[in-house]
Design an enzyme around this catalytic site. Structure first.
Site, short mmCIF file in Angstrom:
data_model
loop_
_atom_site.label_atom_id
_atom_site.label_comp_id
_atom_site.label_asym_id
_atom_site.label_seq_id
_atom_site.Cartn_x
_atom_site.Cartn_y
_atom_site.Cartn_z
N LYS A 83 0.85 -1.19 0.00
CA LYS A 83 0.00 0.00 0.00
C LYS A 83 0.89 1.24 0.00
O LYS A 83 1.73 1.42 0.89
CB LYS A 83 -0.86 -0.03 1.26
CG LYS A 83 -2.27 0.44 1.08
CD LYS A 83 -3.05 0.12 2.34
CE LYS A 83 -4.41 0.73 2.32
NZ LYS A 83 -5.06 0.62 3.62
C1 E4P Z 1 -8.53 1.18 3.69
O1 E4P Z 1 -7.63 0.65 3.11
C2 E4P Z 1 -8.32 2.16 4.76
O2 E4P Z 1 -7.38 1.63 5.63
C3 E4P Z 1 -9.57 2.43 5.54
O3 E4P Z 1 -10.72 2.08 4.82
C4 E4P Z 1 -9.61 3.82 6.12
O4 E4P Z 1 -10.84 4.01 6.77
P1 E4P Z 1 -11.11 5.21 7.80
O5 E4P Z 1 -11.27 6.46 7.01
O6 E4P Z 1 -12.37 4.82 8.50
O7 E4P Z 1 -9.92 5.27 8.70
#
Ligand code: E4P
Length: 219
Positions: A83
């Site tokens: 990522k």
């Molecule tokens: C996805 O890869 C992210 O880690 C996640 O959906 C972020 O979500 P949040 O905005 O609730 O922290």
């Protein structure tokens, strides 16, 4: 639509695995911070439980360092997807990793132009953050629609991974628009099954069955 869990909770992932519905996992540094285990152990455990893609995020910002950290993360298990943040440095690292057939999930996407660049950089997934856009007063789901159009216009194979999902409507709308994946916090995944008419209907069926006085064997 594939369903990923947005979680580092090994017990929870272990419990849901038998449903056969968990197509992958996303993690991020904030979710890692919630675990009492080290990140390597968490990632190895998750990758043993789940065959599909498991996103693991780099924690540096310079392209060369991202590339090296990405290669290291990818070496932990065959199903790790690296990522990277949606920055120019991230795009450079994305191209290098993609050229080595290492899957990349470009995260923190908040515009269709960013998604266009990620696709051109060879990303396997683009992660638009719906909930965080909603938080600003805009409509996060519009971004999913825009990215779907852009990718379909040009035949990009990068998968749209709807992220930052906060409610079950987000899941339904992402599926209606044609997002390839939605990554869900555990409580949203659990809520997908809920419907008051299901509960009411089941109660009545069981009540009527009980009134027959019969027993159905469980062989
Ligand atoms: C996805 O890869 C992210 O880690 C996640 O959906 C972020 O979500 P949040 O905005 O609730 O922290």
């Amino acid at each position: 639509m594939k369903i990923f869990l947005d979680s580092t909770d090994i017990e929870y992932i272990t419990r849901l695995r038998p449903t056969g519905m968990i197509d992958g996992i996303t993690t991020n540094p904030s979710l890692m911070a919630q675990s009492d285990k080290g990140f390597e152990e968490v990632l190895r455990d998750i990758c043993t439980l789940i065959e599909g893609p498991v996103s693991a995020e780099v924690v540096v910002t310079e392209a060369g360092e991202m590339y090296r950290q990405g290669r290291y993360l990818a070496s932990l298990a065959d199903n790790i997807v690296v990522k990277l943040p949606c920055t120019w440095e991230g795009m450079t690292a994305c191209r290098k990793l993609a050229d080595e057939n290492i899957g990349v999930n470009v995260t923190l996407c908040f515009s269709a132009n960013q998604a266009l660049l990620a696709a051109k950089a060879g990303a396997m997934f683009i992660s638009p953050f719906i909930g965080r856009i909603d938080d600003t007063g805009a409509d996060g789901m519009e971004l999913i629609e825009e990215i779907r159009s852009v990718y379909d216009n040009y035949g990009f194979e990068t998968e749209i991974l709807a992220a930052s999902i906060r409610n079950v409507e987000h899941v339904k709308n992402a599926a209606l628009i044609g997002a390839d994946v939605a990554t869900l916090p555990p409580k949203i995944f659990e809520a997908l099954i809920e419907h008051p008419l299901t509960d009411k209907g089941l109660e009545k069926f069981l009540q009527d069955w009980k009134a027959t006085g019969q027993n159905m064997p469980i062989p």
